[in-house]
Enzyme design. Structure first.
Site, short mmCIF file in Angstrom:
data_model
loop_
_atom_site.label_atom_id
_atom_site.label_comp_id
_atom_site.label_asym_id
_atom_site.label_seq_id
_atom_site.Cartn_x
_atom_site.Cartn_y
_atom_site.Cartn_z
N ASN A 74 0.83 -1.20 0.00
CA ASN A 74 0.00 0.00 0.00
C ASN A 74 0.87 1.26 0.00
OD1 ASN A 74 -2.46 1.70 0.38
ND2 ASN A 74 -3.38 -0.29 0.82
N ARG A 75 0.27 2.38 0.35
CA ARG A 75 0.91 3.68 0.14
C ARG A 75 1.60 4.20 1.40
NH1 ARG A 75 -3.81 3.27 -2.61
NH2 ARG A 75 -3.75 3.79 -4.84
N HIS A 100 3.45 -0.08 -2.65
CA HIS A 100 3.76 -1.52 -2.79
C HIS A 100 5.26 -1.81 -2.88
CE1 HIS A 100 -0.39 -2.40 -2.80
NE2 HIS A 100 -0.64 -2.29 -4.09
N HIS A 175 -1.91 -9.83 -3.81
CA HIS A 175 -2.65 -8.86 -4.64
C HIS A 175 -3.42 -9.53 -5.78
CE1 HIS A 175 -3.56 -5.00 -6.46
NE2 HIS A 175 -2.85 -4.36 -5.53
N ASP A 242 -11.28 1.52 -3.06
CA ASP A 242 -9.84 1.32 -2.88
C ASP A 242 -9.53 1.74 -1.45
OD1 ASP A 242 -7.19 0.76 -3.26
OD2 ASP A 242 -6.78 2.47 -4.58
N GLN A 281 -7.58 -4.33 2.31
CA GLN A 281 -7.82 -3.35 1.26
C GLN A 281 -8.81 -3.95 0.26
OE1 GLN A 281 -6.25 -0.40 1.51
NE2 GLN A 281 -6.72 0.64 -0.41
N GLU A 308 -6.95 -7.48 -0.14
CA GLU A 308 -5.55 -7.54 0.27
C GLU A 308 -5.47 -7.37 1.79
OE1 GLU A 308 -3.56 -4.42 -2.23
OE2 GLU A 308 -5.54 -4.42 -3.16
#
Length: 343
Positions: A74-75, A100, A175, A242, A281, A308
Site C-alpha cells: 500500500n501507500r 507496494h 494482490h 480502494d 484493502q 488484500e
C-alpha cells in the site's frame, strides 16, 4: 535484475493440485497466475486475472496481478518515514507516494523455491532475501511465502519475514484480482460482497489515510451485510473502492478471523477469506484499463476485485495505527486462508 536480467535466475511456473482445485504459481513475485475452481455444476473456471506467460508479467507493466507486494504494501505518504531518528526516502511511484514497496518491490523479483511438495496437501515455499537499502528500506530481511492446498476447497498462504540487523517496517500483501465468474467474464459489479469490518481508514485526495477511523454503517462503504458491488460503487468518491477496512467483527477460527465473503451469482462460486491481519484493502480494479490478459481476454475497469489483507496503509507514519515495525530477530507473520465453495 530488471527487464531481461530476470532470466539470470530462472522464473518458472509451478502447479499445485489436489483433485478439486488447481493453482499455478510463479516464483516471479510469488505470483498466482491461475486458479481453477468448480461451480455448483462442477464446471471449472480460472477465477484470477493474469497473463499467459511469465514474460508478460515482467514486460507488460502488470497492475500487480496475483503477486506478493512488499517490503511495505500500500501507500506511504510522501514516500518517506522516520525510524529511530533517521529519515528514510523511498521511490515515488504513485502520485507523491511510494506504493507496494517502490519501483522494484517483491512483486518484481525472482524468489527462490525452497520446497515443493505433492500429495494430499501439496505446497510450495518461496524465499527472498531483501538487502539493506533495497528500495530505500533499512536492513536485510529474509522473507518466505508458503502456498498450500490444505483441503479440497481451501488455499492457505503463510508469509513470514525476519529482519537481520535493523528494525524495519514490514507489511506484505497478496494482490490477486478475483472474478468468480471466470477471469474473462467481464465486470464484477454483480458479485456480492460482505466485509467483516465496521470501520474504514478514510483517505485524502492521494488515497493516504487521514489517521481517523470512520464507521461504515449507513455509508457507501457499508458491507457489513452482503450486497452487490454495483449497488453502491457509483456513489464512491473517485473511480471505485480502494479502501482499507478495519477487521473488527469477524468470527474467529483456528486463530484466524473472518475477513470477507464474496459470491458470484452467475456461477454460484463463493470465497470466504480468513486472516490474522488487522485490515483488508478492498479494491475494485479501478485503474485496470484495456490490459490484454490470458487467452486474449481484455481486462477493463472493475473486471476483478482484490481483498488484500494487510497492516494499515501508511502505518509507519501514523502512530495510532497498528505497529508495522519489526525488530531484528522478531518474526513478522501473516496468514490468509481462502475457502472455496458453491452455493
Amino acid at each position: 535484475m530488471s527487464g531481461d536480467d530476470y532470466k539470470m535466475k530462472a522464473a518458472e511456473v509451478f502447479e499445485l493440485k489436489n483433485g478439486t482445485l488447481r493453482v499455478n504459481i510463479t516464483n516471479y513475485g510469488a505470483t498466482i497466475t491461475s486458479l481453477f475452481v468448480p461451480d455448483k455444476q462442477g464446471y471449472l473456471a480460472d477465477v484470477v486475472l493474469g497473463f499467459d506467460s511469465v514474460d508478460a508479467y515482467v514486460k507488460d507493466n502488470s497492475p500487480y496481478f496475483g503477486c506478493i507486494v512488499g517490503r511495505v504494501a500500500n501507500r506511504i505518504k510522501d514516500a518517506k518515514f522516520t525510524l529511530l531518528g533517521q529519515n528514510y526516502s523511498l521511490p515515488i511511484n504513485n502520485g507523491p507516494s511510494s506504493l507496494h514497496g517502490g519501483i522494484k518491490g517483491f512483486d518484481k523479483v525472482v524468489w527462490d523455491v525452497i520446497e515443493h511438495t505433492h500429495g494430499e496437501q501439496p505446497s510450495i515455499t518461496f524465499k527472498y532475501i531483501s538487502y539493506d537499502g533495497e528500495e530505500g528500506y533499512p536492513g536485510d530481511v529474509t522473507v518466505t511465502a508458503k502456498y498450500t492446498l490444505t483441503s479440497s476447497k481451501s488455499l492457505r498462504l503463510d508469509m513470514e519475514a525476519v529482519p537481520k540487523d535493523k528494525p524495519t517496517p514490514i507489511n506484505l500483501a497478496q494482490h490477486t484480482y478475483w472474478n468468480l465468474a471466470g477471469h474473462n467474464s467481464g465486470k464484477v459489479l454483480e458479485h456480492s460482497v460482505r466485509i467483516f469490518g465496521s470501520q474504514i481508514t478514510p483517505v485524502d485526495e492521494n488515497s493516504i489515510p487521514t489517521g481517523e477511523l470512520m464507521p461504515v454503517q449507513g455509508t457507501v462503504f457499508d458491507f457489513m451485510s452482503e450486497k452487490t458491488i454495483g449497488s453502491s460503487i457509483s456513489d464512491v468518491p473517485g473511480l471505485g473502492y480502494d479502501h482499507n477496512y478495519v477487521l473488527d467483527c469477524g468470527e474467529l477460527k483456528s486463530g484466524l478471523k473472518h475477513a470477507a465473503k464474496v459470491k458470484d451469482p452467475s456461477g454460484s462460486r463463493v470465497i470466504d477469506l480468513w486472516t490474522d491481519a488487522p485490515g483488508v484493502q478492498f479494491y475494485t480494479a479501478n485503474y485496470v484499463n484495456g490490459v490484454k490478459g490470458k487467452g486474449g481476454a481484455i481486462y477493463e475497469k472493475h473486471s476483478g476485485l482484490c481483498l488484500e489483507t494487510q497492516g494499515f496503509p501508511n502505518a509507519v507514519n501514523q502512530p495510532n495505527f497498528p505497529n508495522v515495525i519489526v525488530q531484528p530477530g522478531e518474526k513478522y507473520v501473516h496468514t490468509m486462508l481462502f475457502e472455496f465453495s458453491a452455493q
